[in-house]
Design a protein around this motif. Structure first.
Motif, PDB file in Angstrom:
ATOM      1  N   UNK A   1       0.823  -1.219   0.000  1.00 26.08           N
ATOM      2  CA  UNK A   1       0.000   0.000   0.000  1.00 26.08           C
ATOM      3  C   UNK A   1       0.857   1.269   0.000  1.00 26.08           C
ATOM      4  N   UNK A   2       2.157   1.120   0.081  1.00 28.27           N
ATOM      5  CA  UNK A   2       3.038   2.282  -0.015  1.00 28.27           C
ATOM      6  C   UNK A   2       3.046   2.812  -1.449  1.00 28.27           C
ATOM      7  N   UNK A   3       3.468   4.061  -1.648  1.00 30.94           N
ATOM      8  CA  UNK A   3       3.677   4.543  -3.022  1.00 30.94           C
ATOM      9  C   UNK A   3       4.687   3.633  -3.736  1.00 30.94           C
ATOM     10  N   UNK A   4       4.320   3.165  -4.924  1.00 26.13           N
ATOM     11  CA  UNK A   4       5.160   2.224  -5.686  1.00 26.13           C
ATOM     12  C   UNK A   4       5.432   0.935  -4.904  1.00 26.13           C
ATOM     13  N   UNK A   5       4.473   0.563  -4.056  1.00 28.01           N
ATOM     14  CA  UNK A   5       4.650  -0.612  -3.211  1.00 28.01           C
ATOM     15  C   UNK A   5       4.863  -1.896  -3.999  1.00 28.01           C
ATOM     16  N   UNK A   6       4.101  -2.084  -5.074  1.00 24.73           N
ATOM     17  CA  UNK A   6       4.247  -3.297  -5.872  1.00 24.73           C
ATOM     18  C   UNK A   6       5.603  -3.327  -6.574  1.00 24.73           C
ATOM     19  N   UNK A   7       6.103  -2.168  -6.966  1.00 25.65           N
ATOM     20  CA  UNK A   7       7.427  -2.096  -7.572  1.00 25.65           C
ATOM     21  C   UNK A   7       8.499  -2.461  -6.546  1.00 25.65           C
ATOM     22  N   UNK A   8       8.322  -1.979  -5.320  1.00 24.23           N
ATOM     23  CA  UNK A   8       9.267  -2.306  -4.243  1.00 24.23           C
ATOM     24  C   UNK A   8       9.294  -3.816  -4.011  1.00 24.23           C
ATOM     25  N   UNK A   9       8.124  -4.436  -3.949  1.00 23.50           N
ATOM     26  CA  UNK A   9       8.052  -5.882  -3.746  1.00 23.50           C
ATOM     27  C   UNK A   9       8.653  -6.640  -4.926  1.00 23.50           C
ATOM     28  N   UNK A  10       8.414  -6.141  -6.142  1.00 27.72           N
ATOM     29  CA  UNK A  10       8.955  -6.790  -7.335  1.00 27.72           C
ATOM     30  C   UNK A  10      10.475  -6.817  -7.304  1.00 27.72           C
ATOM     31  N   UNK A  11      11.077  -5.679  -6.888  1.00 27.10           N
ATOM     32  CA  UNK A  11      12.537  -5.612  -6.810  1.00 27.10           C
ATOM     33  C   UNK A  11      13.056  -6.453  -5.644  1.00 27.10           C
ATOM     34  N   UNK A  12      12.332  -6.440  -4.545  1.00 25.27           N
ATOM     35  CA  UNK A  12      12.748  -7.195  -3.364  1.00 25.27           C
ATOM     36  C   UNK A  12      12.859  -8.686  -3.662  1.00 25.27           C
ATOM     37  N   UNK A  13      11.910  -9.187  -4.451  1.00 26.45           N
ATOM     38  CA  UNK A  13      11.866 -10.614  -4.755  1.00 26.45           C
ATOM     39  C   UNK A  13      12.381 -10.936  -6.161  1.00 26.45           C
ATOM     40  N   UNK A  14      12.983  -9.952  -6.816  1.00 27.37           N
ATOM     41  CA  UNK A  14      13.543 -10.123  -8.168  1.00 27.37           C
ATOM     42  C   UNK A  14      12.532 -10.732  -9.124  1.00 27.37           C
ATOM     43  N   UNK A  15      11.327 -10.222  -9.106  1.00 29.59           N
ATOM     44  CA  UNK A  15      10.286 -10.713 -10.008  1.00 29.59           C
ATOM     45  C   UNK A  15      10.590 -10.205 -11.419  1.00 29.59           C
ATOM     46  N   UNK A  16      10.504 -11.082 -12.400  1.00 33.55           N
ATOM     47  CA  UNK A  16      10.886 -10.708 -13.772  1.00 33.55           C
ATOM     48  C   UNK A  16      10.032  -9.575 -14.325  1.00 33.55           C
ATOM     49  N   UNK A  17       8.746  -9.619 -14.056  1.00 33.77           N
ATOM     50  CA  UNK A  17       7.845  -8.541 -14.473  1.00 33.77           C
ATOM     51  C   UNK A  17       7.194  -7.939 -13.240  1.00 33.77           C
ATOM     52  N   UNK A  18       6.967  -6.634 -13.271  1.00 35.80           N
ATOM     53  CA  UNK A  18       6.404  -5.958 -12.107  1.00 35.80           C
ATOM     54  C   UNK A  18       5.073  -6.594 -11.713  1.00 35.80           C
ATOM     55  N   UNK A  19       4.902  -6.808 -10.420  1.00 40.24           N
ATOM     56  CA  UNK A  19       3.675  -7.410  -9.896  1.00 40.24           C
ATOM     57  C   UNK A  19       2.465  -6.560 -10.212  1.00 40.24           C
TER      58      UNK A  19
ATOM     59  N   UNK B   1      15.450 -18.099  -2.813  1.00 38.16           N
ATOM     60  CA  UNK B   1      16.736 -18.374  -3.458  1.00 38.16           C
ATOM     61  C   UNK B   1      17.186 -19.802  -3.164  1.00 38.16           C
ATOM     62  N   UNK B   2      16.981 -20.235  -1.925  1.00 36.33           N
ATOM     63  CA  UNK B   2      17.376 -21.602  -1.555  1.00 36.33           C
ATOM     64  C   UNK B   2      16.585 -22.619  -2.351  1.00 36.33           C
ATOM     65  N   UNK B   3      15.299 -22.384  -2.520  1.00 29.10           N
ATOM     66  CA  UNK B   3      14.441 -23.362  -3.187  1.00 29.10           C
ATOM     67  C   UNK B   3      14.553 -23.294  -4.709  1.00 29.10           C
ATOM     68  N   UNK B   4      14.584 -22.079  -5.236  1.00 30.35           N
ATOM     69  CA  UNK B   4      14.568 -21.899  -6.689  1.00 30.35           C
ATOM     70  C   UNK B   4      15.964 -21.803  -7.298  1.00 30.35           C
ATOM     71  N   UNK B   5      16.964 -21.550  -6.450  1.00 25.96           N
ATOM     72  CA  UNK B   5      18.290 -21.290  -6.978  1.00 25.96           C
ATOM     73  C   UNK B   5      18.494 -19.793  -7.160  1.00 25.96           C
ATOM     74  N   UNK B   6      19.740 -19.373  -7.217  1.00 24.90           N
ATOM     75  CA  UNK B   6      20.061 -17.940  -7.332  1.00 24.90           C
ATOM     76  C   UNK B   6      19.948 -17.513  -8.792  1.00 24.90           C
ATOM     77  N   UNK B   7      18.877 -16.822  -9.119  1.00 26.31           N
ATOM     78  CA  UNK B   7      18.617 -16.401 -10.499  1.00 26.31           C
ATOM     79  C   UNK B   7      18.613 -14.880 -10.603  1.00 26.31           C
ATOM     80  N   UNK B   8      18.784 -14.408 -11.816  1.00 23.64           N
ATOM     81  CA  UNK B   8      18.733 -12.960 -12.032  1.00 23.64           C
ATOM     82  C   UNK B   8      17.330 -12.431 -11.794  1.00 23.64           C
ATOM     83  N   UNK B   9      16.323 -13.242 -12.119  1.00 26.38           N
ATOM     84  CA  UNK B   9      14.936 -12.878 -11.816  1.00 26.38           C
ATOM     85  C   UNK B   9      14.092 -14.134 -11.769  1.00 26.38           C
ATOM     86  N   UNK B  10      12.916 -14.018 -11.137  1.00 26.03           N
ATOM     87  CA  UNK B  10      12.024 -15.166 -10.956  1.00 26.03           C
ATOM     88  C   UNK B  10      10.682 -14.888 -11.647  1.00 26.03           C
ATOM     89  N   UNK B  11      10.305 -15.742 -12.587  1.00 24.69           N
ATOM     90  CA  UNK B  11       9.009 -15.547 -13.250  1.00 24.69           C
ATOM     91  C   UNK B  11       7.859 -15.917 -12.322  1.00 24.69           C
TER      92      UNK B  11
END
Length: 470
Positions: A256-274, A327-337
């Motif tokens: 709910x923060x300004x740009x909150x979904x973008x913050x979460x996307x970067x935090x979890x290295x999501x390939x596309x913005x949530x 990261x432990x479960x999926x492996x260390x990737x540049x981003x996660x789909x």
């Protein structure tokens, strides 16, 4: 033949993932090209030299007599006869009934490989219609395109397929008197149990591993799938459990923060913005559920929890801890789909869970590691109607297979079915365990026998006294 029925667990590679998540096999392989097939034709495209692959001309519809029902498709099966003692010895046939994945996964099933040589058995692996290369209508694209073509995909048709192939195999090997034991895991475990009930003249018995027979609307278990997932994590590490439990509200707070979904996307290295928090929560949910369901050396919950407990980059970084688990479960990737392209297997399984296999899996109040979101049948029905134009039949499985009072049914006419469940398997809540029931019946039987023996003894004493008195 009682020695055949060993209380062992199948090393199953098949999943029955929650109804809104596509199931994935542990060892997926890409099916090879299988063109130019004809019935009974052996195709040497197996990586195992002991396995011989065949294709069977299978009827599209076993239950109607319209012209279209006589259409056939090529159904794939493999046979291993290396250790079979032969028809003259009435040596057994162990038949693996494929579930919601391609035939390639079946060769990893441990029970058949481990026990086939000891029992001198013929091993048969059969691919489920609409999975792998066993596609009606010529291709997966045609078979899976809409409800008209998908309508021939259901458990009853699959059981009839297995019956036809097994009778064909018996004829092929002149094995009229060789007993057949059917085996399956998860959905395949349900098929194995149902096959024994529907086709007792073909199979002597069944091993149904991790088969959630009671996970339907009319037989809903007290606790659900995610109750066991929570239990597994809490017993593995209570601090890990608490971190996961608190993370959902933290995700909502950041969102709910300004740009909150973008913050979460970067935090979890999501390939596309949530687009919303559901996407992230579902992504994490799937990781936790899969880790619990396949809690093995390859995907251990302990390793995931250790990463969560120790993986924060800074103090009080709750979401950093959760990401360390990713990261432990999926492996260390540049981003996660967040979303993956659906496979033909996942499309077929989604149809089955939108037609007859409606598993009411949600997040209930007892599932304390998750935010409460109970399953709603009305929403499920509307989603399926919107996608396929037809509503599911949530009560059909219990009506057709009669599992509302399955113990009574098994007492009356079902027999020689082994139900094995790992207690840490989330689907064990819908599994059938007759151990307690059988122990109670055994206790009652012993009490009744002792009482009968006492009456007989008393009668003998009375007779002796009467004879002595006369």
């Amino acid at each position: 033949m009682s020695s055949i029925f060993l209380f062992v667990l199948i090393s199953s590679t098949i999943s029955l993932a929650r109804s809104e998540v596509a199931p994935l096999g542990i060892f997926p392989k890409v099916p090879r090209n299988a063109s130019n097939r004809r019935e009974g034709h052996q195709v040497d495209d197996s990586t195992d030299s002991d396995l011989k692959m065949f294709y069977f001309d299978q009827n599209l519809d076993h239950f109607t007599f319209t012209p279209k029902s006589y259409m056939t498709f090529q159904q794939r099966y493999t046979i291993e006869s290396k250790h079979w003692a032969g028809a003259d010895d009435n040596a057994p046939i162990l038949a693996f009934l494929g579930g919601e994945s391609s035939l390639e996964t079946s060769s990893a099933i441990g029970f058949l490989r481990d026990n086939g040589p000891r029992l001198k058995a013929l091993l048969v692996y059969i691919e489920h219609r609409y999975y792998g290369t066993s596609m009606p209508f010529g291709s997966g694209k045609e078979a899976l395109k809409n409800a008209s073509s998908l309508g021939y995909l259901n458990s009853a048709q699959a059981l009839a397929d297995y019956a036809a192939i097994l009778l064909h195999v018996k004829e092929k090997y002149s094995a009229e008197h060789s007993p057949i034991i059917v085996i399956g895991g998860s959905y395949g475990g349900m098929l194995a149990a149902w096959f024994r009930l529907k086709y007792p003249h073909i199979t002597l018995g069944a091993l149904a591993s991790s088969a959630p027979l009671l996970y339907f609307q009319d037989t809903l278990p007290k606790h659900g799938y995610y109750y066991i997932v929570t239990k597994v994590f809490k017993e593995t590490s209570e601090s890990c459990y608490n971190t996961i439990r608190q993370s959902w509200e933290e995700i909502d707070r950041v969102a709910v923060k300004p740009n909150g979904l973008l913050i979460l996307s970067k935090k979890f290295r999501i390939c596309n913005t949530l687009n919303n928090t559901f996407e992230l929560k579902n992504f994490l949910d799937t990781i936790y559920a899969s880790a619990a369901q396949y809690n093995s050396n390859q995907y251990p919950v302990a390793s995931l929890c250790e990463a969560i407990n120790t993986g924060a980059n800074s103090e009080n970084d709750l979401l950093g801890q959760i990401f360390a688990g990713v990261v432990d479960y999926k492996g260390n990737r540049s981003c996660y789909p967040i979303s993956v392209q659906p496979t033909e297997d996942s499309i077929a399984w989604k149809w089955q869970t939108c037609s007859e296999l409606v598993l009411p899996i949600g997040h209930d109040e007892q599932d304390t590691m998750f935010q409460t979101e109970p399953f709603r049948m009305d929403i499920k029905i509307e989603r399926c109607k919107l996608q396929y134009g037809v509503p599911p039949r949530p009560h059909w499985v219990t009506a057709y297979y009669g599992i509302q009072d399955v113990k009574l049914i098994l007492q009356r006419f079902g027999s020689k079915i082994i139900f094995s469940n790992g207690l840490l398997d989330p689907y064990s809540v819908g599994g059938l365990s007759l151990s307690g029931h059988c122990l109670e019946e055994h206790r009652r039987s012993r009490v009744a026998d002792a009482s009968k023996e006492k009456r007989n003894r008393d009668n003998r004493v009375l007779d002796h006294k009467l004879q002595k008195g006369s």
